[in-house]
Design a protein around this motif. Structure first.
Motif, PDB file in Angstrom:
ATOM      1  N   UNK A 124       0.845  -1.422  -0.042  1.00 21.03           N
ATOM      2  CA  UNK A 124      -0.054   0.132   0.047  1.00 21.03           C
ATOM      3  C   UNK A 124       0.910   1.087  -0.009  1.00 21.03           C
ATOM      4  N   UNK A 125       1.881   1.176   0.823  1.00 16.65           N
ATOM      5  CA  UNK A 125       2.881   2.374   0.851  1.00 16.65           C
ATOM      6  C   UNK A 125       3.576   2.665  -0.356  1.00 16.65           C
ATOM      7  N   UNK A 126       3.981   1.628  -0.962  1.00 19.19           N
ATOM      8  CA  UNK A 126       4.867   1.610  -2.179  1.00 19.19           C
ATOM      9  C   UNK A 126       4.265   2.191  -3.332  1.00 19.19           C
ATOM     10  N   UNK A 127       3.008   1.570  -3.497  1.00 20.40           N
ATOM     11  CA  UNK A 127       2.106   2.048  -4.695  1.00 20.40           C
ATOM     12  C   UNK A 127       1.308   2.923  -4.405  1.00 20.40           C
ATOM     13  N   UNK A 128       1.248   3.518  -3.274  1.00 28.86           N
ATOM     14  CA  UNK A 128       0.304   4.732  -3.102  1.00 28.86           C
ATOM     15  C   UNK A 128      -1.354   3.836  -2.858  1.00 28.86           C
ATOM     16  N   UNK A 129      -1.514   2.772  -2.780  1.00 27.57           N
ATOM     17  CA  UNK A 129      -2.657   1.976  -2.980  1.00 27.57           C
ATOM     18  C   UNK A 129      -3.029   1.707  -4.143  1.00 27.57           C
ATOM     19  N   UNK A 130      -2.344   1.957  -5.067  1.00 22.91           N
ATOM     20  CA  UNK A 130      -2.952   1.818  -6.752  1.00 22.91           C
ATOM     21  C   UNK A 130      -2.596   0.235  -7.062  1.00 22.91           C
ATOM     22  N   UNK A 131      -1.835  -0.537  -6.367  1.00 21.57           N
ATOM     23  CA  UNK A 131      -1.991  -1.970  -6.538  1.00 21.57           C
ATOM     24  C   UNK A 131      -3.128  -2.523  -6.405  1.00 21.57           C
TER      25      UNK A 131
END
Lengths: 251, 200
Positions: free
Chosen positions: A41-48
């Motif tokens: 969530x952090x790395x992709x700003x939730x976009x995953x």
């Protein structure tokens, strides 16, 4: 020369002996398993979550299907598939790493999803299923960690039922130069720092960034799927090509 | 991606409605795992809705086979509330329908029967009396605003038609239409006469 005939392979930017890669990847995931979801969530700003939604929309999974969520990690796709296949279907959450499987199993049980999910530790290069036995296979953010990708694709093709499909969701190559520069800065500077702060492990996240760069681009992966026997192969880029969703059918 | 984000938000709303009205889930029981795909022609997008028995799933860019597939414009879809217009819309090619019509009708029925007991839901946070008062207040605000909008509308109409004379009265419009129709008929008659004269 074919991947399977070489004695060495990539591990991020390093070159290692083929037989060592699986255990080195395993170490990475043992290390990050507990913080995997929060880091995603952090790395992709939730976009995953949006990338995965798109994969589910393209999967064509229906009631009664037998679905293999390969390298399923903590079970994001399995959770949705389990509801889509219903009581008459089955979802198999497969991962080479038992730490990830344990985290996935706990998470899905907490969500009340138990009746139609099986957890199997497996190697994607030699899938432990009979020929023509699975309706849909998905592998989300897992293929780049497989040592012999050609063998894995052939193995997936073997176990798919005729009419079945494979979906590969994986980081890929962006064709925008500006986006590429921002992405590189983010991957090699911010990502390992975030890994250090949240999961106390910067090396694993450095490997993540490097392994993404070493993964075949969209067209190469598409032709690898065709070489393995898949038909009607296609891909769609998401977020400017940072991630691509490949799809292929077995007839 | 923005579309996917909006669809995810809509799915969240649907699932919240499912939690808030227990009878909603009961009415959806027979629709379990039935997929309704709606292609909105104005946006060239296909959305698919399915109820899994536990929750709703809503997808955009759906390209798979659905149990019922409807293709129409937004304006046509809003007309679908009245089932009697269905045949006319299909004949006019304003609506394309494949698969089981009952699926679309059952989903529509379930959504129109959705009835969330707001005082009950709010009473958890505000207490029974507080929730009831808030709902009564909301209802009175709603009825007052409806009345106010009615008054505003009629005042604006009077002002524009009678005082400022910016717009015409509906009767004047009807008269103008009747005159135009008559003129059209006369022109057609004249055209016929000219054609007859030319034909001689």
């Amino acid at each position: 020369m074919k991947e399977s005939q070489q004695k060495t392979t990539d591990f991020g930017y390093k070159t290692v002996a083929r037989e060592e890669k699986a255990s080195m990847v395993a170490d990475v995931f043992h290390s990050v398993a507990a913080k995997y979801d929060i880091m995603n969530d952090l790395m992709s700003f939730g976009i995953h979550r949006l990338w995965k939604r798109q994969a589910i929309a393209c999967s064509g999974v229906r009631k009664g299907h037998r679905v293999l969520d390969l390298a399923g990690g903590t079970g994001d796709l399995t959770a949705k598939f389990s509801q889509l296949v219903g009581d008459t279907g089955q979802v198999i959450l497969g991962d080479i790493n038992d730490s990830m499987l344990k985290v996935g199993r706990d998470k899905l049980r907490d969500l009340g999803l138990v009746s139609n999910i099986e957890y199997v530790q497996m190697n994607a290069e030699a899938l432990p299923f009979p020929d023509n036995s699975i309706d849909v296979i998905t592998i989300a953010f897992g293929l780049r960690n497989v040592t012999d990708k050609d063998a894995a694709l052939r193995s997936m093709y073997r176990i798919l039922k005729p009419g079945g499909r494979l979906l590969i969701l994986e980081f890929s190559k962006t064709d925008s130069e500006a986006l590429s520069k921002i992405y590189d800065f983010y991957s090699f500077n911010l990502l390992p720092t975030m890994g250090k702060l949240v999961a106390n492990d910067s090396e694993s996240y450095r490997y993540l960034a490097e392994s993404i760069r070493m993964h075949p681009d969209q067209e190469t992966l598409k032709s690898m799927m065709e070489d393995a026997g898949f038909e009607q192969t296609s891909y769609q880029n998401m977020t400017g090509g940072i991630v691509a969703l490949h799809r292929g059918f077995k007839y | 991606m923005l579309n996917t984000l909006l669809v995810a938000a809509a799915e969240r709303l649907l699932n919240t409605a499912l939690e808030l009205d227990p009878s909603f889930a009961t009415s959806l029981e027979k629709l379990q795992h039935q997929v309704l795909a709606v292609e909105i022609r104005d946006w060239q997008q296909t959305f698919a809705l399915t109820y899994t028995g536990k929750s709703f799933m809503l997808f955009n860019n759906y390209q798979e086979q659905a149990d019922c597939h409807i293709s129409a414009s937004i304006a046509t879809l809003s007309e679908l509330k009245d089932p009697s217009v269905l045949t006319r819309l299909i004949r006019q090619e304003a609506l394309d329908l494949h698969g089981n019509l009952n699926v679309a009708q059952a989903y529509s029925q379930s959504f129109s029967n959705l009835d969330i007991d707001w005082p009950e839901q709010l009473s958890r946070y505000l207490g029974d009396a507080g929730a009831q008062q808030l709902m009564q207040h909301c209802q009175s605000v709603k009825s007052r605003s409806q009345q106010l909008s009615k008054v505003l509308k009629s005042t604006a109409t009077e002002l524009l038609q009678d005082e400022l004379k910016v717009t015409i009265h509906p009767l004047e419009m009807a008269q103008f239409k009747a005159h135009t129709r008559e003129l059209k008929q006369r022109t057609a008659q004249l055209e016929q006469r000219i054609n007859q004269l030319l034909a001689r």
